[in-house]
Design an enzyme around this catalytic site. Sequence first.
Site, PDB file in Angstrom:
ATOM      1  N   HIS A 151       0.812  -1.220   0.000  1.00 45.68           N
ATOM      2  CA  HIS A 151       0.000   0.000   0.000  1.00 45.68           C
ATOM      3  C   HIS A 151       0.847   1.273   0.000  1.00 45.68           C
ATOM      4  O   HIS A 151       0.337   2.373  -0.182  1.00 45.68           O
ATOM      5  CB  HIS A 151      -0.950  -0.009   1.203  1.00 45.68           C
ATOM      6  CG  HIS A 151      -2.241   0.708   0.939  1.00 45.68           C
ATOM      7  ND1 HIS A 151      -2.350   1.778   0.086  1.00 45.68           N
ATOM      8  CD2 HIS A 151      -3.491   0.497   1.421  1.00 45.68           C
ATOM      9  CE1 HIS A 151      -3.595   2.209   0.056  1.00 45.68           C
ATOM     10  NE2 HIS A 151      -4.314   1.450   0.849  1.00 45.68           N
ATOM     11  N   ARG A 152       2.137   1.147   0.188  1.00 45.35           N
ATOM     12  CA  ARG A 152       2.989   2.335   0.094  1.00 45.35           C
ATOM     13  C   ARG A 152       3.225   2.719  -1.366  1.00 45.35           C
ATOM     14  O   ARG A 152       3.597   3.842  -1.665  1.00 45.35           O
ATOM     15  CB  ARG A 152       4.353   2.079   0.759  1.00 45.35           C
ATOM     16  CG  ARG A 152       4.269   1.839   2.252  1.00 45.35           C
ATOM     17  CD  ARG A 152       5.588   1.330   2.801  1.00 45.35           C
ATOM     18  NE  ARG A 152       5.981   0.083   2.155  1.00 45.35           N
ATOM     19  CZ  ARG A 152       7.098  -0.563   2.415  1.00 45.35           C
ATOM     20  NH1 ARG A 152       7.954  -0.073   3.285  1.00 45.35           N
ATOM     21  NH2 ARG A 152       7.379  -1.698   1.795  1.00 45.35           N
TER      22      ARG A 152
END
Length: 429
Positions: A402-403
């Site tokens: 998700h980064r």
Amino acid sequence: MTGSVEVTLPDIGDYKDVPVVEINVAVGDRVQIDMPLLSIESDKATMEVPSPAAGTISKLMVEIGSRVSQGALLMILDGSEEDRSDTAPISASEPKKPKDDLSATIATTGAPLEEFEPVERPNDRRVTGAVEPHASPSVRALSRELGVSLDGVTPSGLKGRVLRDDVINHVKQVMAEGRKESPVTDGAAPDWPIPNFEKFGTIERMPLSRIQKLTGANLLRNWRMIPHVTNFDKADVTELETFRKIVNDEAEQGSVKLTMVSMLIKAASGALKKYPRFNSSLGRDELILKQYVHIGFAVDTPNGLVVPVIRDCDRRSLLEIASEMRRLADKATKGQLAAEDMQGGCFSVSSLGGVGGHGFTPIINAPEVAILGAGKASTEAVWHGREFRPRLVLPISLSWDHRVVDGVAATRFLAFIASSLSDLRRCVL
Ligand code: CAO
């Protein structure tokens, strides 16, 4: 010019005979101007006595519990007049050199001191009902700077007072424990207590293979450090499976077999070309986008899980991918993979379809940013506008970092793979 500096107790108002509750220095210690030397405590407040000069402590006149009043001689330090504080009687020499990083941090927290600070007694209760630990302002400042909650620190001072050294020792202990738990070094070893299982029944001990130990450490690191999210989708692989069977039936004896995993790899390579953020790695302050498409695939071997990498999947035909997959899977099963066979992957595919199951959440193989999982295809009744038709449906999942990407991108990426598997012509577009 050097000289002795007498450190005396400054004006503390109407208080007399107040006890010394904390001494921060010992003979031989170098101190800076304004560094808190000791704390005294009246029945209402705590006060720290700052150093009037920089220098070296040469004599201590008090100890913990000594009672002092204004003007009392507390200690003597050898300093130089050039470094004398405006407010202090005499002065000292060069600043204290930190012994290590922790000391450096502590040195920088050194104390502008200190107004009277209300003392929290053990029976003073806050709104929460919790008892606030007893500590001087500079110790509180230090704990705030280091992000340490005083509640967790074991006090060693008088009346349960948390001292500067208590905070330092607490941080050292936490850091040492952190190192012990390091996923990179000890990932395969559980850090929970291992009881004597023989007490409960017969057991057998089986040593972990080298691959299992390495994989365990890597998986633990990736699981802990990557903010994983997993999306699920389904691909209609009815036509694909028919095509696969035709190709395999037509193939000459002994020639390479087209497999579901090779088709997943081909579909993934198309998706990586279309959505390049999935073909990247997170650097320190940057995203590293790759112009090549090397895809790893999980192989279950007797010694554990390994992930050999097929190079340039975007430039290889399906049959070339299937052939390379077979070669690497055979090498893996025989334990003959070289390190370079497992390096350079941009993305991974993990299929449990040959075994079973509807779906699972694979762990990202860092420094990659996503991994595709596949379960077992099964025939489902799918509505086609006017009727239900039997279709072969493959459950697929995508775990992503998700980064680097978000849910919308991941949904599109996985949907693209699903539609490619439904119609492989998309992969050659
Ligand atoms: N749905 C239904 N059937 C499937 C399927 C799927 N998704 N995937 C494979 N199959 C079928 C194949 O069609 C094959 O049947 P046929 O012989 O009739 O063609 C049979 O299952 C065997 O497939 P397979 O998965 O063993 O072989 P493969 O070539 O597809 O895959 C390999 C090879 C190396 C990926 C596989 O042997 C393997 O190791 N899989 C395990 C990977 C793994 O452990 N992943 C989890 C990692 S997390 O712990």
